[in-house]
Design a protein around this motif. Sequence first.
Motif, PDB file in Angstrom:
ATOM      1  N   LYS A  18       0.824  -1.208   0.000  1.00 24.30           N
ATOM      2  CA  LYS A  18       0.000   0.000   0.000  1.00 24.30           C
ATOM      3  C   LYS A  18       0.857   1.257   0.000  1.00 24.30           C
ATOM      4  O   LYS A  18       0.413   2.318  -0.443  1.00 24.30           O
ATOM      5  CB  LYS A  18      -0.921  -0.009   1.219  1.00 24.30           C
ATOM      6  CG  LYS A  18      -2.116  -0.947   1.071  1.00 24.30           C
ATOM      7  CD  LYS A  18      -2.950  -0.965   2.351  1.00 24.30           C
ATOM      8  CE  LYS A  18      -3.556   0.383   2.640  1.00 24.30           C
ATOM      9  NZ  LYS A  18      -4.416   0.361   3.856  1.00 24.30           N
ATOM     10  N   ARG A  19       2.072   1.142   0.491  1.00 25.02           N
ATOM     11  CA  ARG A  19       2.959   2.315   0.518  1.00 25.02           C
ATOM     12  C   ARG A  19       3.535   2.624  -0.862  1.00 25.02           C
ATOM     13  O   ARG A  19       4.118   3.685  -1.063  1.00 25.02           O
ATOM     14  CB  ARG A  19       4.104   2.075   1.499  1.00 25.02           C
ATOM     15  CG  ARG A  19       3.637   1.921   2.947  1.00 25.02           C
ATOM     16  CD  ARG A  19       4.817   1.572   3.841  1.00 25.02           C
ATOM     17  NE  ARG A  19       4.393   1.299   5.218  1.00 25.02           N
ATOM     18  CZ  ARG A  19       5.197   0.869   6.183  1.00 25.02           C
ATOM     19  NH1 ARG A  19       6.492   0.659   5.892  1.00 25.02           N
ATOM     20  NH2 ARG A  19       4.733   0.638   7.389  1.00 25.02           N
ATOM     21  N   ASP A  20       3.402   1.692  -1.775  1.00 23.20           N
ATOM     22  CA  ASP A  20       3.958   1.890  -3.125  1.00 23.20           C
ATOM     23  C   ASP A  20       2.837   1.715  -4.153  1.00 23.20           C
ATOM     24  O   ASP A  20       2.841   0.792  -4.962  1.00 23.20           O
ATOM     25  CB  ASP A  20       5.091   0.890  -3.385  1.00 23.20           C
ATOM     26  CG  ASP A  20       5.819   1.165  -4.694  1.00 23.20           C
ATOM     27  OD1 ASP A  20       5.671   2.276  -5.241  1.00 23.20           O
ATOM     28  OD2 ASP A  20       6.523   0.258  -5.182  1.00 23.20           O
ATOM     29  N   ILE A  21       1.866   2.635  -4.099  1.00 21.44           N
ATOM     30  CA  ILE A  21       0.720   2.550  -5.006  1.00 21.44           C
ATOM     31  C   ILE A  21       1.167   2.667  -6.463  1.00 21.44           C
ATOM     32  O   ILE A  21       0.653   1.975  -7.348  1.00 21.44           O
ATOM     33  CB  ILE A  21      -0.304   3.657  -4.683  1.00 21.44           C
ATOM     34  CG1 ILE A  21      -0.828   3.491  -3.249  1.00 21.44           C
ATOM     35  CG2 ILE A  21      -1.463   3.612  -5.678  1.00 21.44           C
ATOM     36  CD1 ILE A  21      -1.549   2.187  -3.026  1.00 21.44           C
ATOM     37  N   GLY A  22       2.146   3.541  -6.700  1.00 20.68           N
ATOM     38  CA  GLY A  22       2.646   3.702  -8.070  1.00 20.68           C
ATOM     39  C   GLY A  22       3.197   2.413  -8.627  1.00 20.68           C
ATOM     40  O   GLY A  22       2.947   2.059  -9.795  1.00 20.68           O
ATOM     41  N   GLY A  23       3.951   1.673  -7.785  1.00 24.12           N
ATOM     42  CA  GLY A  23       4.505   0.403  -8.235  1.00 24.12           C
ATOM     43  C   GLY A  23       3.430  -0.626  -8.528  1.00 24.12           C
ATOM     44  O   GLY A  23       3.521  -1.381  -9.498  1.00 24.12           O
ATOM     45  N   ILE A  24       2.384  -0.634  -7.693  1.00 25.64           N
ATOM     46  CA  ILE A  24       1.279  -1.570  -7.908  1.00 25.64           C
ATOM     47  C   ILE A  24       0.553  -1.245  -9.211  1.00 25.64           C
ATOM     48  O   ILE A  24       0.176  -2.141  -9.982  1.00 25.64           O
ATOM     49  CB  ILE A  24       0.290  -1.521  -6.725  1.00 25.64           C
ATOM     50  CG1 ILE A  24       0.962  -2.059  -5.467  1.00 25.64           C
ATOM     51  CG2 ILE A  24      -0.957  -2.337  -7.029  1.00 25.64           C
ATOM     52  CD1 ILE A  24       1.423  -3.488  -5.576  1.00 25.64           C
ATOM     53  N   VAL A  25       0.349   0.043  -9.471  1.00 27.27           N
ATOM     54  CA  VAL A  25      -0.309   0.443 -10.729  1.00 27.27           C
ATOM     55  C   VAL A  25       0.506  -0.023 -11.924  1.00 27.27           C
ATOM     56  O   VAL A  25      -0.035  -0.528 -12.919  1.00 27.27           O
ATOM     57  CB  VAL A  25      -0.509   1.974 -10.763  1.00 27.27           C
ATOM     58  CG1 VAL A  25      -0.976   2.422 -12.138  1.00 27.27           C
ATOM     59  CG2 VAL A  25      -1.509   2.398  -9.702  1.00 27.27           C
ATOM     60  N   ILE A  26       1.833   0.137 -11.820  1.00 24.38           N
ATOM     61  CA  ILE A  26       2.699  -0.303 -12.919  1.00 24.38           C
ATOM     62  C   ILE A  26       2.586  -1.810 -13.125  1.00 24.38           C
ATOM     63  O   ILE A  26       2.524  -2.299 -14.259  1.00 24.38           O
ATOM     64  CB  ILE A  26       4.160   0.106 -12.633  1.00 24.38           C
ATOM     65  CG1 ILE A  26       4.307   1.630 -12.720  1.00 24.38           C
ATOM     66  CG2 ILE A  26       5.110  -0.578 -13.622  1.00 24.38           C
ATOM     67  CD1 ILE A  26       5.663   2.134 -12.341  1.00 24.38           C
ATOM     68  N   ILE A  27       2.543  -2.557 -12.019  1.00 23.41           N
ATOM     69  CA  ILE A  27       2.456  -4.016 -12.117  1.00 23.41           C
ATOM     70  C   ILE A  27       1.216  -4.449 -12.888  1.00 23.41           C
ATOM     71  O   ILE A  27       1.253  -5.392 -13.677  1.00 23.41           O
ATOM     72  CB  ILE A  27       2.438  -4.642 -10.708  1.00 23.41           C
ATOM     73  CG1 ILE A  27       3.819  -4.516 -10.069  1.00 23.41           C
ATOM     74  CG2 ILE A  27       2.042  -6.120 -10.769  1.00 23.41           C
ATOM     75  CD1 ILE A  27       3.855  -5.017  -8.636  1.00 23.41           C
ATOM     76  N   PHE A  28       0.099  -3.735 -12.690  1.00 25.24           N
ATOM     77  CA  PHE A  28      -1.152  -4.131 -13.331  1.00 25.24           C
ATOM     78  C   PHE A  28      -1.377  -3.438 -14.680  1.00 25.24           C
ATOM     79  O   PHE A  28      -1.887  -4.058 -15.612  1.00 25.24           O
ATOM     80  CB  PHE A  28      -2.330  -3.832 -12.403  1.00 25.24           C
ATOM     81  CG  PHE A  28      -2.374  -4.726 -11.189  1.00 25.24           C
ATOM     82  CD1 PHE A  28      -2.519  -6.096 -11.327  1.00 25.24           C
ATOM     83  CD2 PHE A  28      -2.258  -4.210  -9.922  1.00 25.24           C
ATOM     84  CE1 PHE A  28      -2.561  -6.928 -10.211  1.00 25.24           C
ATOM     85  CE2 PHE A  28      -2.300  -5.029  -8.803  1.00 25.24           C
ATOM     86  CZ  PHE A  28      -2.444  -6.395  -8.957  1.00 25.24           C
ATOM     87  N   VAL A  29      -1.012  -2.158 -14.774  1.00 27.20           N
ATOM     88  CA  VAL A  29      -1.324  -1.393 -15.980  1.00 27.20           C
ATOM     89  C   VAL A  29      -0.324  -1.680 -17.101  1.00 27.20           C
ATOM     90  O   VAL A  29      -0.705  -1.822 -18.271  1.00 27.20           O
ATOM     91  CB  VAL A  29      -1.350   0.119 -15.666  1.00 27.20           C
ATOM     92  CG1 VAL A  29      -1.543   0.924 -16.955  1.00 27.20           C
ATOM     93  CG2 VAL A  29      -2.464   0.422 -14.682  1.00 27.20           C
ATOM     94  N   MET A  30       0.965  -1.771 -16.761  1.00 29.46           N
ATOM     95  CA  MET A  30       1.993  -1.989 -17.783  1.00 29.46           C
ATOM     96  C   MET A  30       1.733  -3.233 -18.626  1.00 29.46           C
ATOM     97  O   MET A  30       1.779  -3.171 -19.864  1.00 29.46           O
ATOM     98  CB  MET A  30       3.370  -2.052 -17.128  1.00 29.46           C
ATOM     99  CG  MET A  30       4.537  -2.245 -18.084  1.00 29.46           C
ATOM    100  SD  MET A  30       4.921  -3.985 -18.448  1.00 29.46           S
ATOM    101  CE  MET A  30       5.442  -4.561 -16.840  1.00 29.46           C
TER     102      MET A  30
END
Length: 422
Positions: A18-30
């Motif tokens: 949860k502290r790295d929302i940007g990384g999670i978005v990249i994991i799913f969106v990329m």
Amino acid sequence: MLLYKLWRSFIKEILLLKRDIGGIVIIFVMPLLLIITITLIQDSTFKNLEGTKIPIIFIDNDKSEISQNIKKEFENGKTFELLTNFTEESAEKAVFGGDYQMAIVIPKNLTKNINSNVESKVQAIVSSFGLENDSTSVKESPVKSDDIHLYFDPATNIGFKNNVMTTVNKMVFEIENKKIYKAFQDQLGTTEDLGKTKNLISFKEITPKKGKTDIMPNSVQHNVPAWALFAIFFIVVPLSINLVKEKSQGTSVRARISPTPYFVHILGKTFTYLIICVIQFLLMVAVGIYLFPYMDLPQFDVTGKMFPLIVVTIFAGLAAIGFGVLLGTVANTQEQSAPFGATSVVVLAAIGGIWVPVFLMPEFMQTIAKFSPMNWGLNAYYDIILRNSGIGGIAKEIIFLFLFYIAMVAISLFYERKQNAV
């Protein structure tokens, strides 16, 4: 008690993510952007080859029967558009400069030379059987026929070259056969048209069927599993980074001195990232089923195949997690884990057949590919989607993926113990 500790470890991982929302978005969106882009490009290429003709240069210096037949065959096809307002010199310059894919140059007197050679050979054969007529007793010496020149853009794919050369060779071979039949007909004085006989051997492609409909592989069936697998293995990067962060922040020290065994800590990460892998795969499948038809792409058909596909996804995710755990355990800084993780995933994808089919690789690379976990996962997906295999048909790949996970985690635990031994 062990399940409670595992649950708390899972909650800890969720809080870290949860502290790295940007990384999670990249994991799913990329991965979603990647699969849409690649599939559109490949499908557009297939449609262009089927619907839009490729302009090529055609120079006819013969202007006679055979060259006209070759030209007619190309014009009747659905692949090429012939451009004729060129000389051989200007065609060579245009093709080698990249303006056109290829040029075909028919030599002067091609028809005359082929006719002369055919007549000469037929007369020789007839004479050997003592069947020659007085009118054919004078034999002409064979005349060397000039070659048909094919110019290709240096950037042209080798497969395209081979296809064109095969097509031209087939045309010339059929024309020569008709000439030979006609020459024998004239020599023997028969009224039967030998040139109209059908091929003695023909080919019929047998394709898998669903009911009465042929199952034809398409770009979506290849791209969805391939890039889903690439996305699954890309979690190596955030997983290894989190492990390095825990070492630098002292979290791993607290985990080791706590009553909870360290392997529970690893299992918590495994469970968390396994859920991410399954979500990634489901998103990719959803794009293939619901979005692709609106983009004029084939729909991804998973009818009756979803359960074995999820099974493969789980074991492929385990393999990726094991690799990420090892990388995060060995690396000391994020500067080491992040670039090495991303690069290694790309290399594994290349070796595993994601970028280039394995059968097109050199023999030694094909051997290396057999040891790639991404190749095991890709073969398992293809077995289910394209070859209609069940769980039994992919058991070998599943076992390999699970053993890979066990080996990576075992090496990680051994390395961790050795590094922290007092």
